[in-house]
Write a protein that holds these residues in place. Structure first.
Motif, short mmCIF file in Angstrom:
data_model
loop_
_atom_site.label_atom_id
_atom_site.label_comp_id
_atom_site.label_asym_id
_atom_site.label_seq_id
_atom_site.Cartn_x
_atom_site.Cartn_y
_atom_site.Cartn_z
N LEU A 149 -0.16 -4.81 4.21
CA LEU A 149 0.07 -4.48 5.87
C LEU A 149 -1.07 -4.38 6.82
O LEU A 149 -2.33 -3.95 6.19
CB LEU A 149 0.95 -3.35 5.90
CG LEU A 149 2.46 -3.60 5.18
CD1 LEU A 149 3.23 -2.18 5.51
CD2 LEU A 149 3.04 -4.76 5.57
N GLY A 150 -1.08 -4.44 8.20
CA GLY A 150 -2.16 -4.21 8.84
C GLY A 150 -2.57 -2.87 8.96
O GLY A 150 -1.77 -2.12 8.61
N ASN A 151 -4.07 -2.60 9.34
CA ASN A 151 -4.37 -1.22 9.30
C ASN A 151 -4.45 -0.98 10.86
O ASN A 151 -5.24 -0.22 11.17
CB ASN A 151 -5.79 -1.33 8.75
CG ASN A 151 -6.65 -2.18 9.25
OD1 ASN A 151 -6.33 -3.11 10.30
ND2 ASN A 151 -7.72 -2.48 8.49
N ALA A 157 -3.49 2.77 -0.78
CA ALA A 157 -4.87 2.30 -0.43
C ALA A 157 -4.79 0.87 0.03
O ALA A 157 -5.17 0.61 1.18
CB ALA A 157 -5.82 2.71 -1.40
N GLU A 158 -4.28 -0.11 -0.79
CA GLU A 158 -4.22 -1.52 -0.30
C GLU A 158 -3.30 -2.16 0.27
O GLU A 158 -3.35 -2.92 1.18
CB GLU A 158 -4.63 -2.27 -1.71
CG GLU A 158 -4.85 -3.81 -1.53
CD GLU A 158 -6.21 -4.21 -0.88
OE1 GLU A 158 -6.14 -5.25 -0.13
OE2 GLU A 158 -6.92 -3.22 -0.65
N TRP A 166 -14.98 3.83 1.71
CA TRP A 166 -14.19 3.84 2.91
C TRP A 166 -14.76 4.15 3.98
O TRP A 166 -14.56 4.15 5.04
CB TRP A 166 -12.60 4.37 2.71
CG TRP A 166 -11.83 3.76 1.76
CD1 TRP A 166 -11.74 2.47 1.47
CD2 TRP A 166 -10.73 4.17 1.17
NE1 TRP A 166 -10.86 1.99 0.74
CE2 TRP A 166 -10.07 3.12 0.44
CE3 TRP A 166 -10.25 5.47 1.19
CZ2 TRP A 166 -8.95 3.22 -0.46
CZ3 TRP A 166 -9.12 5.50 0.34
CH2 TRP A 166 -8.68 4.51 -0.48
N ASP A 167 -16.06 4.95 4.01
CA ASP A 167 -16.75 5.49 4.92
C ASP A 167 -15.74 6.56 5.61
O ASP A 167 -15.62 6.39 6.89
CB ASP A 167 -17.42 4.61 5.87
CG ASP A 167 -18.53 4.88 6.67
OD1 ASP A 167 -19.15 6.12 6.34
OD2 ASP A 167 -18.53 4.44 7.85
N HIS A 185 -5.50 5.47 4.13
CA HIS A 185 -6.47 6.01 3.26
C HIS A 185 -6.60 7.35 2.95
O HIS A 185 -6.90 8.00 1.83
CB HIS A 185 -7.95 5.50 3.74
CG HIS A 185 -7.93 4.30 3.86
ND1 HIS A 185 -9.21 3.60 4.59
CD2 HIS A 185 -7.47 3.24 3.27
CE1 HIS A 185 -9.33 2.25 4.36
NE2 HIS A 185 -7.98 1.81 3.30
N GLN A 186 -6.35 8.36 4.13
CA GLN A 186 -6.17 9.74 3.89
C GLN A 186 -5.19 10.24 2.83
O GLN A 186 -5.48 11.17 2.24
CB GLN A 186 -6.14 10.48 5.25
CG GLN A 186 -6.23 12.00 5.21
CD GLN A 186 -7.67 12.47 4.60
OE1 GLN A 186 -8.50 11.71 5.14
NE2 GLN A 186 -7.46 13.24 3.57
#
Length: 969
Positions: A356-358, A423-424, A452-453, A429-430
């Motif tokens: 999906l979009g981020n 994650a993907e 992921w910075d 991410h968190q």
């Protein structure tokens, strides 16, 4: 000693100007200490000293021309083989006995033999315990240049999670073998001319194509758009809205049939183009293995801009019937994927799932069909990619399915697959990091956070929990993330928080932030003794730092203030120390929340501060003065304080004056100043080359000396630490000065070409070639941040408190200006520099993202004009009395600042003239005449320093239009 009567000596005393070779100091006139002091004063290299019973003999290596009446000792001249205190005639010399020294006193001559004396070593008389004796470095043994290679673009989830995923299908080995055979066959064919990244997965980015291919695609697009527009105008058709699962329309008519045929042909053409772009040369050699960098470069937010031809193609497909054909293939893929999830075939469904979009907006339209993943890999691409355009309902449905899949995998204990979904597919991410932390996989979570910075404090916290302290401190020092990470660790992991707090305090001390270090470490009872010592060190430094330490002591150790009562009374009662009282008042007002602990100190100083305000020496506003009186808790004073504010002296800045100020340079000194910076409390740090570095006060008095070579100064933001550099052929010798403890530390020898003139006390930016690095000066120049593939060589580097600016040059691409924003060091802009024509003048680079060109325009019968070009505008400034001067120096030296323009140009003989021009008003506010051409400038805020190699130092402040001249002797 032999006494000899010499009644015939006519001139027993030397007078006037003489060439002497020694001095005699009588023991009956000078004691031993006085004789030692006089000998050291008159000492020269290669001289020797002998002690006799009646006095000391200083014998010079070379004759010295002196005035005899001005000497305290007896002058001695050469008379044959002996030294004599009188000029003797030949007959007088023949009557004297053979000796090494003849001392004439009236009618008696004392003959001395050196064999009867005791040789002395004056070098042992000098106490050198107060000087730091530092070992020198062999410049041939430089630190090895680090291998800084960028990290891989994608991180395999298998490597990070450490687990193995089960086989997905029995056909896997067959597919992999077929791919290997295809690669071997492709390796035997000639390499294509286009090199682009391989298309792994469905959401990749195509590379650039050749101009001919772009032209052909553009012609096809234009033809299709015109044809579709004519067709729509004739039949009045409206573009359909793309749906989640579109189907092919079946309108009757020859026009529809022609449209479908054209769409099929156009689709086949685009598929061929897409395959051609995805091809990569099979013979490309593998990269050489190298050591990974300490940390990956920080992610740079880049605004993604699709290619023009792709934007036209996306618009064409979205507003025509072509979308139906692409949508049909994509819809069939999505139906198969959803069936896999519904049937419970999760292993295969995850390899077909569409991320999906981020939240970064709509990307480019994907015209191809998604491909099955060969492995579960996490894509780290941060920008918008190509994706299927479907409606919001379908996205919500997919999100619901992915969430249910994650919950199922979590219940079954399949952590690796569950993390992949978070994650993907869901792009949370968190939550992925929290999930790994929940299952105790701390190192894996830390590695993903780095990849992921994520925010620096999150990375530091995870690395600390994973017991990877070396890497945690590297990230914390790079991003100054100690404070936030300590807060995150304090509640649940207090031991880790205390250890990180101690490292934080040590880092602050290394930066010269002593008071902040005390505040950071004070919550650790076992370390309060060290904090108290830091307070004492800060108090011994004097000035504003000592005042801040006094206030900090009042809040942390109020019981110890009684010992400072005398100092506080002296500060209160001395009418000349109003500057220190103002600094104390400002520091007290910064701690309004601790009025109880500071009430005594405020009450002891508030009356003197009010007196300073009334006499025009104070700098507080009426609101600040009232707050200080309230802090003192003196109710009577609060009642008596006038409501009307005291009259403050008018601010007279350099730009507000009416007439042009005429300034002169200082008198010539005897010591060359190579570099200079302004410290706090009207002190200056000077670089004197091989003679070391000095700290002087406003009167030129030496306060401290550092015996390390200094040709350039890099000042810390706290102004309590500094780096001094000395050039050694192709390398630089770097030393760090602690201006509080008055110590110097050699850091080593390093190779670089450009460097920042300021640093935060630990992290320092250097550059060489096409590489830019931020190194930790306190940890063997460990790399904290780097960019190793800049598109050009770094020609110049400028920095200020807001950013760092690079001028890059490449023979093929030309010049570019890059701007990094501080303190997070993110790339803000990179602009090309237009090619300079011979008539356009010379570029002027400063701490700005704008290039200014300057050119000297001669006039026939008048002074020449300096022309500046910026943003397409031109401004001219007349150079009165301009002279071309010597070819050894630039005849004109402009210095461009944010609000000011400094122009230094050659006038008659060896003099220069400096103009201070306010850029907004274009008015000449001041002119400075300098009797030298080797003038250098150093600007920091409103303070400007001008200095030369003849001992002149001029300090100009534009806020109060003041000038201070100092001569260094």
């Amino acid at each position: 000693m032999l006494e000899h009567d010499a009644a015939l000596i006519l001139r027993p005393v030397l007078t006037g100007h003489q060439q002497i070779e020694g001095l005699w100091f009588w023991a009956e006139r000078f004691d031993e200490g006085e004789r030692a002091h006089l000998i050291v004063e008159q000492w020269q290299t290669g001289a020797s000293v002998y002690r006799f019973a009646d006095g000391d003999l200083l014998r010079f290596r070379q004759p010295v021309s002196v005035q005899c009446e001005a000497l305290l000792g007896w002058p001695l001249i050469r008379q044959g083989r002996a030294l004599c205190s009188a000029r003797l005639a030949p007959q007088e010399i023949r009557s004297l006995p053979t000796a090494d020294v003849w001392l004439v006193r009236g009618s008696h001559v004392s003959a001395l033999q050196l064999r009867d004396a005791t040789p002395l070593a004056p070098g042992q008389w000098i106490d050198v315990s107060g000087y730091a004796l530092l070992d020198t470095y062999d410049c041939r043994s430089t630190l090895p240049e680090p291998l800084l290679e960028p990290l891989a673009v994608c991180t395999d989830v298998r490597e990070i999670l450490g687990g193995s995923l089960g086989p997905v299908s029995p056909e896997r080995e067959g597919v992999m073998q077929a791919l290997l055979e295809r690669q071997r066959a492709a390796a035997k064919q000639p390499a294509p001319t286009i090199s682009t990244p391989a298309n792994i997965g469905w959401n990749t980015h195509e590379g650039s194509s050749t101009p001919l291919l772009k032209l052909g695609v553009s012609l096809v697009l234009v033809t299709a758009v015109v044809w579709m527009a004519l067709n729509d105008n004739k039949q009045g058709l409206h573009p359909p809205t793309p749906t989640a699962l579109p189907s092919v329309s079946s309108e009757p008519g020859g026009m529809v049939f022609g449209t479908l045929i054209g769409s099929v042909l156009f689709t086949l053409l685009l598929m061929g183009v897409s395959k051609f772009l995805r091809r990569t040369p099979a013979h490309r050699s593998a990269p050489k293995p190298s050591a990974p960098p300490p940390l990956a470069p920080r992610a740079t937010p880049v605004k993604h801009k699709p290619a023009t031809w792709r934007r036209w193609l996306t618009r064409l497909t979205l507003h025509s019937r072509l979308s139906a054909l692409y949508g049909k293939r994509q819809a069939a893929y999505m139906r198969r994927m959803l069936d896999m999830f519904e049937n419970g075939d999760l292993e295969e469904a995850l390899r077909h799932a569409i991320p999906l979009g981020n939240g970064q907006g709509i990307g480019e339209q994907a015209f191809g069909t998604p491909q099955r993943r060969q492995q579960l890999a996490i894509n780290q691409h941060s920008g918008p990619g190509r994706s299927i355009m479907f409606e919001q309902d379908m996205e919500s449905h997919l999100r619901k399915i992915y969430r249910q899949t994650f919950e199922r995998l979590d219940r079954e204990g399949r952590v690796e697959e569950a993390v992949f979904v978070l994650a993907e597919l869901l792009k949370v991410h968190q939550e992925s990091l929290d999930y790994l932390e929940k299952h105790g996989r701390l190192q894996q979570a830390a590695d993903l956070a780095l990849a992921w910075d994520m925010p620096a404090a999150v990375i530091v916290r995870l690395l600390c929990l994973a017991d990877n302290w070396q890497r945690a401190l590297l990230v914390a020092r790079r991003d100054n993330a100690f404070a936030d990470a300590v807060v995150m660790l304090q509640d649940k992991w207090p031991q880790s928080a205390d250890r990180l707090r101690l490292e934080w305090a040590e880092s602050l001390v290394g930066k010269g932030l002593w008071l902040q270090a005390v505040e950071a470490i004070w919550s650790l009872p076992a370390e309060r003794g060290r904090a108290a010592q830091w307070l004492l060190d800060a108090e011994a430094a004097g000035g504003r730092l000592a005042i801040g330490a006094m206030v900090k002591r009042a809040t942390l150790l109020p019981d110890t203030l009684d010992a400072y009562g005398t100092w506080i009374e002296q500060l209160r009662d001395d009418p000349q120390r109003f500057t220190e009282r103002a600094a104390l008042a400002e520091t007290l007002l910064q701690h309004k929340t601790q009025t109880g602990a500071l009430a005594w100190l405020a009450r002891a100083m508030v009356h003197a501060v009010i007196a300073d305000q009334a006499s025009g020496h104070g700098g507080l506003t009426q609101v600040q003065l009232q707050a200080l009186v309230k802090m003192s808790k003196d109710k009577l004073l609060q009642t008596d304080l006038p409501a009307k504010a005291f009259k403050r002296p008018a601010d007279v800045s350099l730009s507000s004056g009416d007439a042009t100020l005429e300034w002169t340079a200082p008198e010539m000194g005897s010591r060359a100043i190579v570099d200079a910076v302004l410290l706090e409390d009207a002190r200056y740090l000077l670089a004197l080359g091989e003679a070391g570095a000095l700290v002087i006060d406003a009167c030129g008095k030496t306060l401290m000396h550092f015996p390390v070579p200094a040709q350039a100064i890099v000042l810390a933001h706290s102004r309590q630490m500094a780096l001094v550099l000395a050039r050694r052929d192709d390398v630089w010798r770097v030393s760090k000065l602690d201006l509080v403890n008055r110590t110097a530390k050699d850091l080593g020898v390093l190779m670089f070409e450009v460097f920042a003139q300021s640093f935060d006390g630990a992290a320092w930016t250097i550059g060489s070639g096409n590489q830019l690095r931020v190194v930790d000066v306190d940890h063997s120049f460990e790399t904290l941040w780097h960019v190793s593939d800049l598109p050009g060589r770094i020609m110049q580097f400028k920095d200020d408190t807001q950013g760092e600016y690079l001028w890059l040059y490449d023979a093929k691409q030309g010049g570019q200006l890059w701007h990094y924003r501080l303190p997070d060091r993110r790339l803000v802009s990179r602009e090309p520099i237009p090619d300079r024509t011979p008539e356009s003048g010379f570029p002027l680079y400063n701490a700005s993202s704008v290039v200014t060109e300057f050119q000297i325009k001669p006039e026939r019968e008048d002074d020449p004009i300096l022309v500046l070009r910026q943003h397409g505008s031109r401004k001219g400034y007349r150079l009165q009395g301009f002279d071309e001067g010597s070819e050894d120096y630039d005849p004109v030296r402009p210095v461009l600042l944010e609000h000011w323009l400094l122009i230094g140009y050659v006038v008659e003989e060896q003099d220069t003239r400096w103009h201070f021009i306010h850029r907004r008003s274009d008015r000449l506010c001041a002119a400075l005449h300098w009797p030298s051409r080797t003038v250098q400038t150093r600007c920091l805020g409103a303070d400007w320093l001008l200095f030369d190699q003849e001992g002149r130092l001029c300090h100009i402040n534009v806020d109060d239009a003041s000038q201070r001249n100092i001569t260094l002797n």
